[in-house]
Design a protein around this motif. Structure first.
Motif, PDB file in Angstrom:
ATOM      1  N   LYS A  56       3.472  -5.684  37.606  1.00 24.39           N
ATOM      2  CA  LYS A  56       4.880  -5.483  36.420  1.00 24.39           C
ATOM      3  C   LYS A  56       5.783  -5.737  37.219  1.00 24.39           C
ATOM      4  CE  LYS A  56       1.655  -3.860  33.183  1.00 24.39           C
ATOM      5  NZ  LYS A  56       1.251  -4.423  32.310  1.00 24.39           N
ATOM      6  N   ILE A  57       6.247  -5.711  38.461  1.00 20.85           N
ATOM      7  CA  ILE A  57       7.448  -6.121  38.947  1.00 20.85           C
ATOM      8  C   ILE A  57       8.239  -7.558  38.226  1.00 20.85           C
ATOM      9  CG2 ILE A  57       6.943  -6.926  41.324  1.00 20.85           C
ATOM     10  CD1 ILE A  57       9.428  -5.593  42.409  1.00 20.85           C
ATOM     11  N   ASP A  58       7.532  -8.575  38.335  1.00 20.19           N
ATOM     12  CA  ASP A  58       8.230  -9.839  37.574  1.00 20.19           C
ATOM     13  C   ASP A  58       8.106  -9.658  36.304  1.00 20.19           C
ATOM     14  OD1 ASP A  58       8.325 -11.191  40.300  1.00 20.19           O
ATOM     15  OD2 ASP A  58       5.792 -11.315  39.476  1.00 20.19           O
ATOM     16  N   GLU A  59       8.134  -8.627  35.497  1.00 18.47           N
ATOM     17  CA  GLU A  59       8.428  -8.077  34.114  1.00 18.47           C
ATOM     18  C   GLU A  59       9.304  -7.517  34.162  1.00 18.47           C
ATOM     19  OE1 GLU A  59       5.181  -6.449  31.979  1.00 18.47           O
ATOM     20  OE2 GLU A  59       3.543  -8.296  33.444  1.00 18.47           O
ATOM     21  N   ASP A  60       9.242  -6.373  34.623  1.00 20.47           N
ATOM     22  CA  ASP A  60      10.823  -5.992  34.630  1.00 20.47           C
ATOM     23  C   ASP A  60      11.013  -5.070  35.866  1.00 20.47           C
ATOM     24  OD1 ASP A  60      12.313  -3.026  34.422  1.00 20.47           O
ATOM     25  OD2 ASP A  60      12.099  -3.623  32.323  1.00 20.47           O
TER      26      ASP A  60
END
Length: 259
Positions: free
Chosen positions: A72-76
């Motif tokens: 998820k980190i690359d999304e937010d």
């Protein structure tokens, strides 16, 4: 208050003490429960298997959390970050996962009555030809009775950051039930998130995208008296919802690396 104006205030950079692994170092013992709660909040948000964090399942839950974070980190940067804020008896404590941020770029400051945490997240493309870089910024408002001159911060070697401020000496002892004097003056906060993205064969930007949002999940504190019709249930709800005032900002820049 804008990020720029807040950073022009009187500020002090804190020394981040390096420690051993979070759950192996007794220095962090009073933060273990808070971090378990932070991980649980992410599992509740993204995992549908009903996992519950306790001493027996802690290792498994952290593994699941790590997989969620990685996906998820690359999304937010923030939505999947384990973070817990505690304010009790005038003391302030924050515990957060910063494992994915470069420790050498991680900085903690005290700016007036706030704690500011900044860092950088970098990721190379799978073929190694480009680099993605995002800046990390969080701001926490401390309660009036917290001693901002004695804020301490420590980073475990597995990437858990703690920030603590003791109660200021000389403050009156907590009032017994029925004689409460502190209240939430405004149960709202601003969340701002900006993302600047570009990709080119040089360092020039080709596109810019900005996103802003607002939410009401935090509260600031004042010494004004509680209104007569605010009972203990309301106080418990207020305490449950009590969070730091967070200002989120990050920049995302994709640069073509030299061959």
């Amino acid at each position: 208050m804008s990020i720029l104006s807040s950073m022009t205030s009187s500020s002090k950079t804190l020394s981040v003490v390096q420690r051993e692994s979070f759950f192996d170092d007794s220095f962090f013992k009073d933060s273990w429960e808070d971090f378990d709660k932070a991980v649980q909040s992410i599992l509740d948000k993204f995992d549908d298997t009903g996992l519950k964090v306790d001493t027996g399942s802690r290792s498994k839950c952290r593994d699941v959390y790590s997989r969620i974070r990685s996906s998820k980190i690359d999304e937010d940067l923030y939505a999947s970050q384990a973070l817990q804020i505690t304010e009790k008896d005038g003391k302030f404590q924050a515990v957060m996962d910063v494992k994915d941020f470069n420790p050498s770029d991680l900085q903690v400051k005290v700016v007036d009555d706030r704690v500011v945490v900044e860092g950088k997240y970098e990721k190379k493309s799978e073929d190694g030809s480009s680099m993605s870089s995002k800046s990390f910024y969080k701001e926490f408002t401390m309660p009036p009775s917290a001693d901002i001159d004695h804020v301490a911060t420590a980073l475990s070697k597995d990437g858990v950051l703690t920030v603590k401020a003791p109660k200021r000496e000389g403050d009156a002892a907590a009032k017994p039930a029925g004689a409460l004097t502190s209240s939430s003056s405004a149960s709202s906060s601003s969340f701002s998130s900006s993302s600047h993205q570009s990709s080119s064969s040089s360092t020039s930007m080709s596109s810019t995208k900005k996103v802003s949002m607002s939410s009401s999940s935090s509260s600031s504190f004042s010494s004004s008296a509680l209104s007569s019709n605010m009972g203990m249930d309301s106080l418990e709800d207020m305490t449950k919802d009590m969070k730091d005032r967070l200002v989120f900002s990050h920049e995302n820049v994709n640069l073509k690396l030299p061959q």
